[in-house]
Design a protein around this motif. Structure first.
Motif, short mmCIF file in Angstrom:
data_model
loop_
_atom_site.label_atom_id
_atom_site.label_comp_id
_atom_site.label_asym_id
_atom_site.label_seq_id
_atom_site.Cartn_x
_atom_site.Cartn_y
_atom_site.Cartn_z
N ILE A 74 0.70 -1.11 0.05
CA ILE A 74 0.10 0.13 -0.04
C ILE A 74 0.94 1.41 0.05
O ILE A 74 0.55 2.16 -0.77
N ILE A 75 2.01 1.42 0.86
CA ILE A 75 2.83 2.51 0.79
C ILE A 75 3.54 2.51 -0.59
O ILE A 75 3.69 3.68 -1.03
N ILE A 76 3.96 1.32 -1.30
CA ILE A 76 4.56 1.44 -2.19
C ILE A 76 3.68 2.23 -3.52
O ILE A 76 3.73 2.64 -4.46
N TYR A 77 2.17 1.70 -3.40
CA TYR A 77 1.01 2.23 -4.33
C TYR A 77 1.19 3.84 -4.11
O TYR A 77 0.72 4.62 -4.94
N LEU A 78 1.08 4.01 -2.75
CA LEU A 78 0.68 5.64 -2.61
C LEU A 78 2.18 6.50 -3.02
O LEU A 78 2.05 7.42 -3.46
N ALA A 79 3.25 5.95 -3.23
CA ALA A 79 4.58 6.32 -3.72
C ALA A 79 4.39 6.43 -5.14
O ALA A 79 4.86 7.61 -5.55
N PHE A 80 3.66 5.70 -5.80
CA PHE A 80 3.59 5.88 -7.28
C PHE A 80 2.39 6.85 -7.64
O PHE A 80 2.48 7.70 -8.49
N ILE A 81 1.43 7.14 -6.59
CA ILE A 81 0.59 8.23 -6.94
C ILE A 81 1.65 9.62 -6.84
O ILE A 81 1.06 10.42 -7.63
N MET A 120 2.29 -5.29 -10.77
CA MET A 120 2.98 -4.46 -11.70
C MET A 120 2.07 -3.67 -12.24
O MET A 120 2.15 -2.14 -12.28
N SER A 121 1.09 -4.08 -12.70
CA SER A 121 -0.08 -3.11 -13.65
C SER A 121 -0.55 -2.43 -12.38
O SER A 121 -0.93 -1.15 -12.81
N TRP A 122 -1.18 -2.85 -11.48
CA TRP A 122 -1.75 -2.12 -10.46
C TRP A 122 -1.01 -0.97 -9.98
O TRP A 122 -1.33 0.15 -9.74
N LEU A 123 0.32 -1.26 -9.74
CA LEU A 123 1.43 -0.19 -9.35
C LEU A 123 1.26 0.80 -10.32
O LEU A 123 1.14 2.29 -9.94
N HIS A 124 1.36 0.66 -11.52
CA HIS A 124 1.36 1.68 -12.50
C HIS A 124 -0.25 2.18 -12.96
O HIS A 124 -0.25 3.44 -13.14
N CYS A 125 -1.07 1.78 -12.38
CA CYS A 125 -2.38 2.30 -12.29
C CYS A 125 -2.20 3.57 -11.31
O CYS A 125 -3.21 4.37 -11.57
N PHE A 126 -1.67 3.21 -10.16
CA PHE A 126 -1.71 4.20 -9.15
C PHE A 126 -0.84 5.40 -9.64
O PHE A 126 -1.39 6.54 -9.14
N TRP A 127 0.13 5.05 -10.43
CA TRP A 127 0.75 6.35 -11.11
C TRP A 127 -0.18 7.22 -11.98
O TRP A 127 -0.16 8.25 -11.92
N GLY A 128 -0.97 6.30 -12.74
CA GLY A 128 -2.02 6.93 -13.43
C GLY A 128 -3.08 7.70 -12.77
O GLY A 128 -3.50 8.81 -13.16
N VAL A 129 -3.36 7.20 -11.43
CA VAL A 129 -4.26 7.92 -10.42
C VAL A 129 -3.68 9.11 -10.29
O VAL A 129 -4.33 10.50 -10.36
N GLY A 130 -2.21 9.34 -9.92
CA GLY A 130 -1.61 10.52 -9.67
C GLY A 130 -1.61 11.46 -10.87
O GLY A 130 -2.03 12.84 -10.99
N ALA A 131 -1.42 11.03 -12.09
CA ALA A 131 -1.26 11.48 -13.16
C ALA A 131 -2.66 12.13 -13.70
O ALA A 131 -2.58 13.06 -14.47
N THR A 132 -3.61 11.35 -13.38
CA THR A 132 -4.99 11.95 -13.96
C THR A 132 -5.47 13.13 -12.95
O THR A 132 -6.00 14.13 -13.37
N LEU A 133 -5.13 12.91 -11.47
CA LEU A 133 -5.64 14.04 -10.75
C LEU A 133 -4.87 15.30 -10.97
O LEU A 133 -5.39 16.47 -10.56
N GLY A 134 -3.63 15.30 -11.28
CA GLY A 134 -2.70 16.28 -11.68
C GLY A 134 -3.53 17.51 -12.46
O GLY A 134 -3.79 18.50 -11.95
N ASP A 189 11.81 5.47 -8.80
CA ASP A 189 11.13 4.78 -10.01
C ASP A 189 11.80 3.23 -10.31
O ASP A 189 11.09 2.45 -10.25
N SER A 190 13.00 3.49 -10.52
CA SER A 190 13.75 2.25 -10.81
C SER A 190 13.70 1.28 -9.63
O SER A 190 13.52 0.15 -9.60
N GLY A 191 13.70 1.74 -8.32
CA GLY A 191 13.92 0.96 -7.34
C GLY A 191 12.52 0.19 -6.78
O GLY A 191 12.36 -0.85 -6.77
N LEU A 192 11.37 0.93 -6.79
CA LEU A 192 10.26 0.37 -6.90
C LEU A 192 9.61 -0.67 -7.96
O LEU A 192 9.10 -1.63 -7.78
N ASN A 193 10.01 -0.26 -9.14
CA ASN A 193 9.75 -1.06 -10.19
C ASN A 193 10.45 -2.51 -10.04
O ASN A 193 9.99 -3.69 -10.32
N ASP A 194 11.58 -2.53 -9.89
CA ASP A 194 12.43 -3.78 -9.57
C ASP A 194 11.98 -4.54 -8.41
O ASP A 194 11.89 -5.82 -8.48
N TYR A 195 11.86 -3.70 -7.30
CA TYR A 195 11.18 -4.39 -6.22
C TYR A 195 10.05 -5.04 -6.50
O TYR A 195 9.87 -6.44 -6.24
#
Length: 407
Positions: free
Chosen positions: A7-14, A126-140, A110-116
């Motif tokens: 969950i923390i990793i997902y928040l980091a990707f937001i 991995m898909s859901w991780l980058h989904c949370f990146w999309g949440v942040g990119a959409t909210l921006g 980015d590199s660290g969390l992706n490899d982890y």
């Protein structure tokens, strides 16, 4: 405990996604306030991505020394401070100065969390991780649109900075969790033989860049980010200058592009249970090309938002699936180093291609934006398909050699 860390990793990707879409959404208003030429946005984007490239290249050594938790904390703190700097910036020069830590804050984490996640979790994570990146990119852009409608883009950056500082506090208090999880986590799988090189070769001292197919993989990442970044940065300018939309409406429409990426990655997380990464990558590329062609066609403005959404949906599975394939393609021994190279090259695409288009648009017209998008997508498809052929051929040779040895 492992779930809480995820969950923390997902928040980091937001937090990673929030700043990525701000500049493109706000630039039509920022350009007027600073009296800057249109291509300046490309140079700012280049500066941000340049910092990300540098931090990505050194991410392997930094992560091994300090650990993923500490690197994530410091990186998000740098991003929060840089965004606050954008709010206070009195001139374009200050924007460029703040762009450096903004970019450097993104690369290592980015590199660290992706490899982890690629190493410790299955493909759907991995898909859901980058989904949370999309949440942040959409909210921006959504958040920024509320402010630029009142000609106050600075408060948009201030709001995003505040959200980042909240995450900084969360990361600070959860730092001990990383060590606890790392000490208990076990990977319940045998080491996989990479697709592009034999397991015996992998055990030897082979430099990652010399491994079969690595350069083609890097090319795929380069053109993927060229597409994603160019659409995100210049989409608003295209809608304002060519389609005649207001800056606020254009920002909202571009947010639909990021929403397409977000929703697509959410769905991809479920689809990975039934389809392989390779199939999802190919399907995504076909959909993205369809959306790009939709933008090229001389249709009413309404079809433009459809084109942005389709491109976003198509891009959705490509990046996370390519990342998750890294250990399988090249072996876990080299995955962290190759992941750093992939992120560095990906951000190189983000660094140079959008500014290149900005330079071309300033001397011609921003109406070339859809054509440029189509070219980048086609280049991505060609490099990806050639990589598939190379890995398949190498795998057949390895299997043949194994059979001969057994006999």
């Amino acid at each position: 405990m492992t779930t809480f860390l995820l969950i923390i990793i997902y928040l980091a990707f937001i937090s990673l996604g929030l700043p990525d879409s701000l500049l493109g959404a706000a630039w039509p208003v920022m350009q007027s306030d600073f009296g800057a030429p249109i291509e300046t946005a490309g140079y700012l984007f280049m500066t941000i991505a340049g910092g990300t490239i540098l931090s990505s290249l050194v991410s392997g050594k930094v992560l091994k020394r300090f650990g993923t938790g500490k690197v994530t904390f410091v990186s998000v703190l740098m991003t929060a401070c840089a965004l606050l700097g954008f709010y206070f910036a009195p001139s374009i020069i200050w924007l460029f100065l703040c762009a450096i830590p903004l970019g450097m804050g993104a690369g290592a984490v980015d590199s660290g969390l992706n490899d982890y996640v690629a190493t410790h979790y299955k493909a759907h994570h991995m898909s859901w991780l980058h989904c949370f990146w999309g949440v942040g990119a959409t909210l921006g852009p959504v958040i920024m649109a509320q402010y630029i409608s009142n000609q106050n883009w600075g408060k948009g950056y201030l709001t995003i900075s505040g959200l980042q500082f909240i995450l900084v506090v969360i990361l600070l208090f959860t730092l001990p969790l990383w060590n606890k999880v790392n000490s208990h986590i076990t990977i319940n799988k045998e080491p996989e033989e990479p697709k592009g090189i034999s397991f015996k070769e992998n055990a030897e001292k082979v430099r990652p860049l010399q491994m079969n197919g690595v350069k083609l993989a890097l090319a795929s990442f380069f053109f993927y980010c060229a597409v994603e970044a160019t659409v995100g940065l210049w989409g608003s300018s295209f809608l304002v200058n060519v389609k005649g939309l207001t800056a606020a409406t254009a920002a909202e429409w571009v947010s639909f592009y990021y929403a397409g990426i977000t929703i697509g990655r959410l769905m991809t997380g479920f689809v990975t249970f039934k389809m392989s990464n390779q199939v999802l990558i190919r399907m995504g590329q076909i959909i993205a090309l369809t959306g790009a062609i939709l933008l090229v066609l001389p249709l009413p403005s309404f079809f433009s938002v459809a084109g942005f959404i389709v491109v976003g949906l198509g891009l959705a599975p490509i990046f996370p699936c390519m990342l998750h394939e890294t250990p399988a393609r090249f072996g876990e021994k080299h995955s962290q180093a190759i992941m750093g190279y992939q992120m560095a090259v990906a951000y190189t695409g983000s660094t140079f291609m959008p500014p290149l288009f900005g330079f071309i648009a300033s001397h011609t017209t921003v109406a070339l934006f859809p054509i440029c998008t189509v070219i980048f997508v086609i280049a991505m498809v060609l490099s990806s398909e050639k990589l598939n052929r190379v890995l398949k051929k190498k795998l057949l040779i390895n299997n043949k050699n194994k059979s001969s040895t057994a006999i």
